[in-house]
Scaffold this motif. Structure first.
Motif, short mmCIF file in Angstrom:
data_model
loop_
_atom_site.label_atom_id
_atom_site.label_comp_id
_atom_site.label_asym_id
_atom_site.label_seq_id
_atom_site.Cartn_x
_atom_site.Cartn_y
_atom_site.Cartn_z
N GLU A 115 9.28 3.31 11.01
CA GLU A 115 9.02 3.33 12.45
C GLU A 115 7.80 2.46 12.76
N ASN A 116 6.80 2.55 11.93
CA ASN A 116 5.62 1.71 12.12
C ASN A 116 5.97 0.22 12.05
N VAL A 117 6.87 -0.12 11.16
CA VAL A 117 7.29 -1.51 11.04
C VAL A 117 7.92 -1.96 12.37
N ASP A 135 0.84 -1.21 0.00
CA ASP A 135 0.00 0.00 0.00
C ASP A 135 0.86 1.25 0.00
N PHE A 136 1.85 1.21 0.87
CA PHE A 136 2.71 2.38 1.02
C PHE A 136 3.49 2.66 -0.27
N THR A 137 4.03 1.61 -0.85
CA THR A 137 4.83 1.79 -2.07
C THR A 137 3.97 2.31 -3.21
N GLY A 140 10.42 11.70 4.70
CA GLY A 140 9.78 11.71 6.01
C GLY A 140 8.74 10.61 6.13
N ARG A 141 8.02 10.41 5.04
CA ARG A 141 6.99 9.39 5.09
C ARG A 141 7.58 7.99 5.15
N TYR A 142 8.67 7.78 4.43
CA TYR A 142 9.35 6.48 4.53
C TYR A 142 9.82 6.23 5.97
C1 LIG Z 1 1.97 4.77 10.70
O1 LIG Z 1 1.03 4.32 11.64
C2 LIG Z 1 0.04 5.28 11.95
C3 LIG Z 1 -0.80 4.72 13.07
O2 LIG Z 1 -1.31 3.47 12.75
C4 LIG Z 1 -0.77 5.59 10.70
O3 LIG Z 1 -1.76 6.55 10.96
C5 LIG Z 1 0.17 6.13 9.63
O4 LIG Z 1 -0.53 6.33 8.43
C6 LIG Z 1 1.30 5.15 9.39
N1 LIG Z 1 2.26 5.80 8.51
C7 LIG Z 1 2.78 5.21 7.43
C8 LIG Z 1 3.66 6.04 6.59
O5 LIG Z 1 2.55 4.06 7.13
#
Ligand SMILES: *[C@@H]1O[C@H](CO)[C@@H](O)[C@H](O)[C@H]1NC(C)=O
Length: 218
Positions: A160-162, A53-55, A153-155
């Motif tokens: 960090e989420n990972v 999704d992110f990519t 920044g988004r990466y």
């Molecule tokens: C990181 O996690 C937060 C909280 O779940 C979410 O709102 C955000 O979109 C995520 N960011 C990315 C870049 O995946």
């Protein structure tokens, strides 16, 4: 090459990639399997899905941005008498379009390629690189650095989420399971400490290897 980034911006008049949400392998695991280091692991699936999704989102935005700039460069005639090359952008668009239809290994390779392209664009506009006046003017005029800052920044947030997901996952495991998977948690410890976008990305690419070693580099 001092005008490298222009190669990027040049190429984008390409077929608009058609993006749909990719469907990785169905989520059909047995519960015995979903907490082991293999491709049925729930953490693996979650991170893989998020990465897809992110990519897609980042790559689409990157492609849009560079296409727009190319059009403006043409409109403003910033490069009179010069044909803007476009091989890299075509490839980028193609990798992007491929993600939705392929098997997960191929999807991963395509995503790595897109990520590599975004990394090299980031490198190319880096303040640490000396650009010609012409290139520097364009970078400023089209706010390319600001755009790359945003993407970077988004990466970093994604990474960090990972790390957070891995910690949550670790907390669910029994002591023995944790010991069995210690190499993953060691990896995450290193990974979460890295602050540099490029090194962090290199490290991230090793994540999926813990679950499903991928052999075929092109
Ligand atoms: C990181 O996690 C937060 C909280 O779940 C979410 O709102 C955000 O979109 C995520 N960011 C990315 C870049 O995946």
């Amino acid at each position: 090459m001092k005008n490298n980034f222009i190669i990027y911006l040049g190429i984008i008049l390409v077929v608009q990639p058609c993006l749909t949400t990719p469907v990785p392998k169905s989520v059909d695991f047995t519960s015995a399997d979903d907490e082991q280091l293999n491709e049925h692991n729930k953490l693996y699936k979650q991170v893989l899905n998020n990465f897809i999704d992110f990519t897609l989102k980042s790559s689409e935005e990157f492609l849009d941005f560079t296409m727009k700039i190319q059009e403006e460069i043409k409109r403003n005639n910033d490069f009179p008498d010069r044909e803007l090359p476009n091989r890299r952008h075509e490839k980028f668009a193609k990798d992007l379009a491929n993600i939705k239809s392929s098997e997960s290994e191929q999807t991963l390779l395509n995503m790595y390629r897109l990520t590599e392209d975004i990394l090299s664009a980031d490198r190319e506009v880096s303040v640490k690189i000396i650009h010609s006046d012409e290139a520097e003017n364009l970078i400023e005029k089209y706010k390319i650095r600001e755009f790359m800052d945003k993407i970077r920044g988004r990466y970093m947030e994604f990474y960090e989420n990972v790390s957070n997901s891995i910690e949550l996952y670790a907390n669910e495991l029994s002591k023995t399971q944790k010991q069995d998977q210690q190499k993953l948690f060691d990896w995450n410890e290193d990974f979460s400490e890295i602050k540099d976008f490029h090194s962090k990305t290199d490290q991230f690419m090793l994540f999926f290897e813990y679950f499903k070693p991928c052999c075929d580099e092109e």
